[in-house]
Design a protein around this motif. Structure first.
Motif, PDB file in Angstrom:
ATOM      1  N   THR A 105       0.753  -1.277  -0.077  1.00  0.00           N
ATOM      2  CA  THR A 105      -0.054  -0.278   0.094  1.00  0.00           C
ATOM      3  C   THR A 105       0.766   1.373  -0.025  1.00  0.00           C
ATOM      4  O   THR A 105       0.694   2.238  -0.997  1.00  0.00           O
ATOM      5  CB  THR A 105      -1.056  -0.116   1.291  1.00  0.00           C
ATOM      6  OG1 THR A 105      -1.563  -1.292   1.292  1.00  0.00           O
ATOM      7  CG2 THR A 105      -2.003   1.155   1.192  1.00  0.00           C
TER       8      THR A 105
ATOM      9  N   SER B 293      -4.854   6.111   1.725  1.00  0.00           N
ATOM     10  CA  SER B 293      -4.909   4.864   0.994  1.00  0.00           C
ATOM     11  C   SER B 293      -5.479   3.827   2.126  1.00  0.00           C
ATOM     12  O   SER B 293      -5.354   4.077   3.421  1.00  0.00           O
ATOM     13  CB  SER B 293      -3.454   4.606   0.404  1.00  0.00           C
ATOM     14  OG  SER B 293      -3.706   2.959  -0.115  1.00  0.00           O
TER      15      SER B 293
ATOM     16  N   GLY C 135      -5.056  -0.665   2.683  1.00  0.00           N
ATOM     17  CA  GLY C 135      -4.827  -2.117   2.084  1.00  0.00           C
ATOM     18  C   GLY C 135      -5.776  -3.167   3.027  1.00  0.00           C
ATOM     19  O   GLY C 135      -5.533  -3.116   4.138  1.00  0.00           O
TER      20      GLY C 135
ATOM     21  N   VAL D 169      -6.099   1.909  -3.586  1.00  0.00           N
ATOM     22  CA  VAL D 169      -6.183   0.893  -2.584  1.00  0.00           C
ATOM     23  C   VAL D 169      -5.745  -0.283  -2.993  1.00  0.00           C
ATOM     24  O   VAL D 169      -5.466  -0.858  -3.887  1.00  0.00           O
ATOM     25  CB  VAL D 169      -7.729   0.749  -2.021  1.00  0.00           C
ATOM     26  CG1 VAL D 169      -8.320   2.130  -1.465  1.00  0.00           C
ATOM     27  CG2 VAL D 169      -8.678   0.329  -3.380  1.00  0.00           C
TER      28      VAL D 169
END
Ligand code: NAP
Ligand code: 8YV
Length: 317
Positions: free
Chosen positions: A112, A249, A251, A271
């Motif tokens: 990520t 973001s 993950g 993502v």
């Protein structure tokens, strides 16, 4: 001597199914109410998967039920309190998957932060021929807050120590044996770190622990990694925060309504999404299956369960 009767609930993997069939008479869940009449001798459930809820209603239809052996450490799909009140033991598969899931969490974290899936897609699309991939954020400058510093959370922290990043944690209680900073308030931790790694269990107590306020506190550089349970993160709030760039973001290995993943997440390029594969190696799934079988075998040999959950301790209190 006749083999003990058990009920298999959820998708049992072939490795486990063949061993269960060798040791027990294995029933499948009946399609209608009438089918339960054939299950009056069922003494154990071998449970796999977290979709169907194993609740008090199902337990009540199995009058001889003594033990539920779960394939997985998380047992939020089993009403363990209802089991406890009926004297039914619940077991799970701790430890045998800890390192595998921690490895995956680090993979998701690095993937990520350094945009590994995006960079891979960039190369395959021939875009490298036009110009280099853009620069990314870095683990070097990050501080990590672990939500749920249990067996897996500690294994994640051990790995992060080697990466030389500051580590904090949130849980219901401070732990005496760890050097990391403890935050009784998740909101306060989110304000102080820029990366959350969630390894907390599912269930009502942790539902939407990571909510809109926590995401806002994390801030525009914020990254959320979730390998615990989808229910711990308010998915709608996460989608809004990602869409509005309130955080950078996410993950994710786990989702609120697996295997359905919201189209909004699938449509986002910033993502990294995995289909709940934290423990999904041959090595670890076999270890989990063996522990599930060993719990049942030990129980039927009169030696008690090997790894009972906290709600159903052994010896009984
Ligand atoms: P564990 O050792 O029981 O650790 C759970 C941690 O969560 C504990 O440190 C506990 O600390 C914390 N916690 C519990 N309730 C909490 C609450 N209400 N608020 C904040 N923290 C809370 O379990 P584990 O073996 O590490 O496994 C953790 C979870 O990982 C499992 O339950 C499962 O959902 C998930 N998992 C996912 C995968 C995958 O494939 N992605 C694989 C395996 C496991 P306190 O008691 O101090 O609160
Ligand atoms: C499994 C898990 O994918 O152990 C857990 O809690 O989430 C995973 O290891 C799952 O239990 C398989 O059904």
């Amino acid at each position: 001597m006749s083999k003990p009767e058990i009920l298999a609930v959820g998708g049992t993997m072939p490795y486990v199914a063949s061993r269960l069939e060798a040791a027990f008479t294995v029933h499948a869940l009946p399609k209608d109410e009438a089918g339960f009449a054939a299950l009056s001798g069922v003494r154990a459930i071998a449970m796999a998967g977290s979709k169907a809820m194993l609740d008090a209603g199902l337990m009540a239809r199995l009058p001889a039920l003594e033990i539920i052996a779960n394939f997985g450490v998380g047992y939020d799909s089993i009403d363990a309190d209802a089991a406890a009140s009926r004297g039914i033991i619940v077991t799970n598969t701790p430890d045998v998957l800890t390192e595998e899931v921690a490895d995956l969490a680090l993979g998701l974290l690095l993937g990520t932060i350094r945009q590994l899936p995006q960079a891979d897609r960039y190369l395959r699309a021939g875009q490298w021929l036009q110009k280099p991939y853009p620069l990314t954020t870095s683990l070097r400058t990050r501080s990590i807050g672990i939500v749920g510093l249990g067996r897996i959370g500690k294994a994640v922290a051990r790995r992060l120590e080697a990466f030389g990043v500051p580590i904090a944690y949130h849980g219901r209680s401070r732990q005496a044996d760890v050097p990391y900073r403890y935050y009784p308030s998740l909101l306060a931790m989110a304000a102080d770190v820029d990366t959350l790694v969630s390894v907390a269990p599912g269930g009502e107590q942790t539902r939407h622990l990571i909510n809109a306020d926590v995401l806002k506190a994390l801030g525009p550089d914020g990254i959320v990694v979730n390998v615990g349970r989808g229910s711990v993160v308010d998915e709608a709030a996460l989608i809004a925060a990602l869409r509005d760039k309130l955080i950078l973001s996410a993950g994710l290995d786990v989702f609120e309504d697996e295997p359905r993943v919201p189209a909004e997440l699938i449509g986002m390029d910033h993502v990294m999404l995995l289909p709940h594969v934290g423990s999904a190696s041959h090595h670890t799934r076999e270890g989990m299956g063996q522990l599930q079988i060993d719990n049942l075998t030990s129980w039927f040999a009169g030696k008690g369960p090997l790894t009972p959950v906290a709600e159903t301790p052994w010896p009984r209190r």
